[in-house]
Each structure stands twice: as structure tokens, then as C-alpha cells.
Scaffold this motif. Structure first.
Motif, mmCIF file in Angstrom:
data_model
loop_
_atom_site.group_PDB
_atom_site.id
_atom_site.type_symbol
_atom_site.label_atom_id
_atom_site.label_comp_id
_atom_site.label_asym_id
_atom_site.label_seq_id
_atom_site.Cartn_x
_atom_site.Cartn_y
_atom_site.Cartn_z
ATOM 1 N N GLU A 215 0.844 -1.196 0.000
ATOM 2 C CA GLU A 215 0.000 0.000 0.000
ATOM 3 C C GLU A 215 0.875 1.240 0.000
ATOM 4 O O GLU A 215 1.846 1.341 0.743
ATOM 5 C CB GLU A 215 -0.925 0.002 1.212
ATOM 6 C CG GLU A 215 -1.814 1.243 1.265
ATOM 7 C CD GLU A 215 -2.785 1.217 2.426
ATOM 8 O OE1 GLU A 215 -3.235 2.311 2.837
ATOM 9 O OE2 GLU A 215 -3.085 0.113 2.922
ATOM 10 N N GLU A 216 0.522 2.214 -0.825
ATOM 11 C CA GLU A 216 1.312 3.425 -0.974
ATOM 12 C C GLU A 216 0.390 4.625 -1.132
ATOM 13 O O GLU A 216 -0.577 4.573 -1.894
ATOM 14 C CB GLU A 216 2.210 3.301 -2.211
ATOM 15 C CG GLU A 216 3.066 4.523 -2.496
ATOM 16 C CD GLU A 216 3.845 4.385 -3.792
ATOM 17 O OE1 GLU A 216 4.590 5.320 -4.118
ATOM 18 O OE2 GLU A 216 3.705 3.343 -4.466
ATOM 19 N N THR A 217 0.666 5.696 -0.409
ATOM 20 C CA THR A 217 -0.089 6.939 -0.574
ATOM 21 C C THR A 217 0.638 7.793 -1.604
ATOM 22 O O THR A 217 1.762 8.249 -1.376
ATOM 23 C CB THR A 217 -0.213 7.696 0.754
ATOM 24 O OG1 THR A 217 -0.920 6.877 1.704
ATOM 25 C CG2 THR A 217 -0.993 8.988 0.557
ATOM 26 N N THR B 12 -1.570 13.097 -0.793
ATOM 27 C CA THR B 12 -2.428 13.412 0.339
ATOM 28 C C THR B 12 -3.114 14.740 0.069
ATOM 29 O O THR B 12 -2.445 15.772 -0.083
ATOM 30 C CB THR B 12 -1.616 13.498 1.648
ATOM 31 O OG1 THR B 12 -0.976 12.242 1.890
ATOM 32 C CG2 THR B 12 -2.529 13.825 2.820
ATOM 33 N N ASP C 19 -7.411 11.308 -0.588
ATOM 34 C CA ASP C 19 -6.055 10.856 -0.877
ATOM 35 C C ASP C 19 -6.071 9.941 -2.101
ATOM 36 O O ASP C 19 -7.073 9.262 -2.364
ATOM 37 C CB ASP C 19 -5.469 10.079 0.304
ATOM 38 C CG ASP C 19 -5.381 10.910 1.573
ATOM 39 O OD1 ASP C 19 -5.305 12.152 1.464
ATOM 40 O OD2 ASP C 19 -5.404 10.320 2.663
ATOM 41 N N VAL D 81 -4.288 6.635 -3.438
ATOM 42 C CA VAL D 81 -3.482 5.536 -2.921
ATOM 43 C C VAL D 81 -3.329 4.450 -3.984
ATOM 44 O O VAL D 81 -4.078 4.404 -4.968
ATOM 45 C CB VAL D 81 -4.103 4.925 -1.644
ATOM 46 C CG1 VAL D 81 -4.260 5.994 -0.567
ATOM 47 C CG2 VAL D 81 -5.446 4.285 -1.941
ATOM 48 N N GLU E 82 -4.865 1.789 -8.379
ATOM 49 C CA GLU E 82 -4.812 3.123 -7.806
ATOM 50 C C GLU E 82 -6.250 3.636 -7.665
ATOM 51 O O GLU E 82 -7.067 3.479 -8.574
ATOM 52 C CB GLU E 82 -4.013 4.062 -8.701
ATOM 53 C CG GLU E 82 -2.550 3.657 -8.842
ATOM 54 C CD GLU E 82 -1.768 4.572 -9.768
ATOM 55 O OE1 GLU E 82 -2.388 5.509 -10.343
ATOM 56 O OE2 GLU E 82 -0.558 4.359 -9.929
ATOM 57 N N ARG F 93 -9.116 7.534 -1.986
ATOM 58 C CA ARG F 93 -9.645 7.207 -0.662
ATOM 59 C C ARG F 93 -10.439 8.412 -0.177
ATOM 60 O O ARG F 93 -9.920 9.529 -0.110
ATOM 61 C CB ARG F 93 -8.515 6.868 0.295
ATOM 62 C CG ARG F 93 -8.970 6.547 1.710
ATOM 63 C CD ARG F 93 -7.851 5.887 2.485
ATOM 64 N NE ARG F 93 -7.651 4.506 2.031
ATOM 65 C CZ ARG F 93 -6.550 3.794 2.256
ATOM 66 N NH1 ARG F 93 -5.545 4.343 2.910
ATOM 67 N NH2 ARG F 93 -6.458 2.554 1.827
#
Length: 218
Positions: A23-25, A28, A33, A35, A50, A53
Motif C-alpha cells: 500500500e502506498e499513498t 495526500t 487521498d 493511494v 490506484e 480514498r
């Protein structure tokens, strides 16, 4: 083609927790967001997805004694359009129940309170690209918020026009492609269907989201 669904089994979405990793943000944002997650589809292998969120939202089909719907005219910059919308807002108050959030938005945006609340319909706005969920409530037995207690609006909400539209006219506008806000289109069509069934299928205002939302704890 053979029907693999047993006749007694209802059509119902179900929660499915597939294994995820990495998992990668990616970004922000102020509200949302972006992700990325790698998800194991089993026989489909592992894929990277992708998505946005989102905290979720509520919307309100406010119906008066003349069976008119309260609609607001609001500018939406991403689509460069002024849209007719039912009152709605983000779930941005930690721990606030859905119905309480809906009542707050109805008062803040339309200067209205409701004596009767029901759950009208639930939906995901873009399940292929966002985890945003929206619950639409039906609010009836309406009264106006006293002028001294009204919310001070800001940004796009300043000067919003409130118009009362007969439910049948709102349905016609949706079907004719004259309204495009998803909560408005979904809400007025759901209200029309529920009204045709004498409101017998309405769920309580506190009805659980089914299947359980995977980010209920946030």
C-alpha cells in the motif's frame, strides 16, 4: 447460459477481503487521498490498483407535504457546471452518525429540519476508482430553521438558490438528462420508486450499511 444463482438466494453485494500488499499513498489531499495497493486476485494474479480514498458522504431527499423535493443550485468546478443537487455533505466529523450528519447538512445548506427520517438508498459513487460511499436519506415533516440559528455559508455555498420541484418533475428531469449530480439522480429515482410502493420498503434511518464498509473505523 445456465443460471448459477439458486432461486432462493437474493441478489446482494458481499464484502470480499482479498489479500493486499504494498500500500502506498501517492498524494495526500485536503479531503481525499490517492493511494495504490497491490491486490491478489487469486487465479487472476496480483494487480496494482490506484484509487481515491474518500471519507464518504450523506445526501438528503427532503420531501414536503406537497411532495416537492428541495433542490439547490451549486457550482461544481471539476465539471465546470452549476448543478441542481439535493442537500449533501462529507462525513468529516469524527464519530458523527450518518443521520446526524445528514440533519446537519440539511440545516446548513437548506435551512430545514425534518421530523421524520428514513434510509432511502446506499451506493458507491465510483467503485472502480474510489471507495467513496453515499447514504441518501428521505426526510419529511419539514420545518424551517429559525433565521437567527441559520448557518453562515461560504465558498460555493454562498448565494445557492433553493427551489422546490415536484417529485414527478425531478424524475422527468433526471430521465431527460437535465440533471447529472449522482446523489440527486439516484435519490429522486429511489424516492419515486419508494413512493410507488407506498413507502413500504423504506429502511430505518439507523439501518446498517450492508455489506459492512471496509473503512468503518475511520
Amino acid at each position: 447460459m445456465a443460471d448459477s444463482t439458486a432461486p432462493s438466494e437474493p441478489v446482494q453485494d458481499r464484502r470480499t477481503d482479498l489479500p493486499t500488499s504494498a500500500e502506498e499513498t501517492l498524494h495526500t489531499g485536503y479531503v481525499m487521498d490517492l493511494v495504490a495497493e497491490s491486490v491478489d486476485l487469486g487465479t487472476g494474479g496480483e494487480v496494482r490498483r490506484e484509487f481515491v480514498r474518500h471519507p464518504g458522504a450523506v445526501a438528503v431527499v427532503a420531501l414536503d407535504a406537497q411532495e416537492r423535493v428541495a433542490l439547490l443550485h451549486q457550482y461544481r468546478h471539476p465539471v465546470r457546471s452549476s448543478l441542481w443537487e439535493v442537500p449533501a455533505g462529507l462525513l468529516d466529523v469524527p464519530g458523527e452518525p450518518l443521520q446526524a450528519a445528514a440533519a446537519r447538512e440539511l440545516a446548513e445548506e437548506a435551512d430545514l429540519r425534518a421530523g421524520t427520517w428514513h434510509t432511502l438508498v446506499d451506493f458507491y459513487t465510483t467503485p472502480g476508482g474510489s471507495d467513496e460511499r453515499i447514504r441518501i436519506f428521505l426526510a419529511r415533516d419539514l420545518t424551517e430553521v429559525p433565521e437567527a440559528e441559520r448557518h453562515d455559508r461560504e465558498a460555493e455555498e454562498i448565494g445557492m438558490e433553493l427551489r422546490w420541484i415536484p417529485l414527478a418533475d425531478a424524475v422527468a428531469a433526471a430521465l431527460a438528462g437535465r440533471m447529472h449530480n449522482p446523489s440527486t439522480v439516484t435519490g429522486v429515482l429511489a424516492a419515486h420508486a419508494a413512493h410507488a410502493d407506498s413507502w413500504s420498503a423504506l429502511r430505518p434511518a439507523e439501518a446498517p450499511w450492508t455489506p459492512p464498509w471496509h473503512r468503518e473505523e475511520r
